[in-house]
Design a protein around this motif. Structure first.
Motif, PDB file in Angstrom:
ATOM      1  N   CYS A   1       6.796  17.748   0.091  1.00  0.00           N
ATOM      2  CA  CYS A   1       6.367  17.231   1.391  1.00  0.00           C
ATOM      3  C   CYS A   1       5.655  15.908   1.160  1.00  0.00           C
ATOM      4  N   GLY A   2       5.594  15.106   2.191  1.00  0.00           N
ATOM      5  CA  GLY A   2       4.894  13.827   2.149  1.00  0.00           C
ATOM      6  C   GLY A   2       3.739  13.859   3.126  1.00  0.00           C
ATOM      7  N   LEU A   3       2.595  13.419   2.671  1.00  0.00           N
ATOM      8  CA  LEU A   3       1.382  13.450   3.490  1.00  0.00           C
ATOM      9  C   LEU A   3       0.853  12.025   3.627  1.00  0.00           C
ATOM     10  N   PRO A   4       0.551  11.592   4.849  1.00  0.00           N
ATOM     11  CA  PRO A   4       0.099  10.204   5.035  1.00  0.00           C
ATOM     12  C   PRO A   4      -1.318   9.982   4.509  1.00  0.00           C
ATOM     13  N   TYR A   5      -1.469   8.965   3.678  1.00  0.00           N
ATOM     14  CA  TYR A   5      -2.795   8.623   3.153  1.00  0.00           C
ATOM     15  C   TYR A   5      -3.813   8.327   4.259  1.00  0.00           C
ATOM     16  N   PRO A   6      -3.436   7.614   5.336  1.00  0.00           N
ATOM     17  CA  PRO A   6      -4.443   7.313   6.363  1.00  0.00           C
ATOM     18  C   PRO A   6      -5.025   8.558   7.045  1.00  0.00           C
ATOM     19  N   MET A   7      -4.309   9.685   6.999  1.00  0.00           N
ATOM     20  CA  MET A   7      -4.791  10.912   7.638  1.00  0.00           C
ATOM     21  C   MET A   7      -5.656  11.752   6.698  1.00  0.00           C
ATOM     22  N   LEU A   8      -5.695  11.420   5.422  1.00  0.00           N
ATOM     23  CA  LEU A   8      -6.489  12.168   4.448  1.00  0.00           C
ATOM     24  C   LEU A   8      -7.965  11.943   4.731  1.00  0.00           C
ATOM     25  N   GLN A   9      -8.683  13.040   5.034  1.00  0.00           N
ATOM     26  CA  GLN A   9     -10.083  12.895   5.401  1.00  0.00           C
ATOM     27  C   GLN A   9     -11.051  13.266   4.284  1.00  0.00           C
ATOM     28  N   ALA A  10     -10.610  14.116   3.346  1.00  0.00           N
ATOM     29  CA  ALA A  10     -11.514  14.497   2.260  1.00  0.00           C
ATOM     30  C   ALA A  10     -10.733  14.889   1.023  1.00  0.00           C
ATOM     31  N   VAL A  11     -11.294  14.547  -0.128  1.00  0.00           N
ATOM     32  CA  VAL A  11     -10.784  14.971  -1.426  1.00  0.00           C
ATOM     33  C   VAL A  11     -11.951  15.644  -2.127  1.00  0.00           C
TER      34      VAL A  11
ATOM     35  N   VAL B   1       0.841  -1.183   0.000  1.00  0.00           N
ATOM     36  CA  VAL B   1       0.000   0.000   0.000  1.00  0.00           C
ATOM     37  C   VAL B   1       0.884   1.244   0.000  1.00  0.00           C
ATOM     38  N   THR B   2       0.460   2.263  -0.734  1.00  0.00           N
ATOM     39  CA  THR B   2       1.173   3.532  -0.725  1.00  0.00           C
ATOM     40  C   THR B   2       0.893   4.219   0.597  1.00  0.00           C
ATOM     41  N   ALA B   3       1.921   4.541   1.356  1.00  0.00           N
ATOM     42  CA  ALA B   3       1.741   5.126   2.680  1.00  0.00           C
ATOM     43  C   ALA B   3       1.662   6.649   2.641  1.00  0.00           C
ATOM     44  N   MET B   4       2.388   7.266   1.708  1.00  0.00           N
ATOM     45  CA  MET B   4       2.462   8.724   1.680  1.00  0.00           C
ATOM     46  C   MET B   4       2.145   9.252   0.282  1.00  0.00           C
ATOM     47  N   LEU B   5       1.506  10.404   0.249  1.00  0.00           N
ATOM     48  CA  LEU B   5       1.270  11.139  -0.985  1.00  0.00           C
ATOM     49  C   LEU B   5       2.296  12.269  -1.018  1.00  0.00           C
ATOM     50  N   GLY B   6       3.108  12.308  -2.050  1.00  0.00           N
ATOM     51  CA  GLY B   6       4.132  13.338  -2.162  1.00  0.00           C
ATOM     52  C   GLY B   6       3.651  14.511  -3.001  1.00  0.00           C
TER      53      GLY B   6
END
Length: 171
Positions: A89-99, A70-75
């Motif tokens: 910067c790298g942002l954790p996918y599990p913390m993404l709450q809305a797109v 699984v991809t852990a981070m969105l760069g």
């Protein structure tokens, strides 16, 4: 009848455990370390080569292809023209709450209200779909100093961090 130690198995029933650690009688020497060489550990670094930015051809985002993890981070990546290097910067996918997206021109990423990012460009409806699937490894902002010819299709023109309702550039 031969006398044997109680902790040593009977040679007639299954061999001697010591034979695994002794040199062979044929004159060969044991491998270094006293045992067979360990197999090379699995390394999928070659699969990560696809995440590098290609200075010859602009790609607005880099997708995960053919891997089972699984991809852990969105760069998020942008070019600093004054400094002459890439930042990001790298942002954790599990913390993404809305797109959220507006047509194909804007995508907004909400990390629980603590961090919000706005991505602007063209053809971003496909980016929103891939982010929702969790397959985007990196989003790359277009830099005219790297790619002089602006792409006709999909392009990311700006990546901004939203602060207090106002859009502020990441730099």
């Amino acid at each position: 009848m031969t006398e044997q130690s109680p902790w040593e198995p009977d040679r007639q029933l299954g061999g001697n455990w010591r034979s695994m650690f002794e040199q062979s009688r044929s004159g060969g020497s044991p491998p270094p370390g006293g045992s067979a060489p360990a197999p090379d550990a699995f390394d999928d670094a070659s699969a990560d080569d696809a995440t590098e930015i290609d200075p010859q051809a602009y790609r607005p985002w880099i997708l995960q292809r053919g891997r089972s993890r699984v991809t852990a981070m969105l760069g998020l990546r942008w070019y600093e023209p004054k400094a002459g290097f890439w930042s990001g910067c790298g942002l954790p996918y599990p913390m993404l709450q809305a797109v959220e997206y507006v047509g194909d021109r804007m995508v907004s990423l909400d990390y629980g209200g603590t961090r919000q990012f706005v991505i602007e460009g063209r053809g971003l409806d496909a980016l929103a779909r891939h982010i929702k699937q969790g397959t985007v490894l990196a989003v790359v902002e277009y830099a005219a100093s790297i790619w002089p010819e602006r792409p006709q299709g999909m392009v990311v023109t700006a990546i901004k961090r939203a602060k207090g309702g106002e859009d502020a550039p990441l730099r």
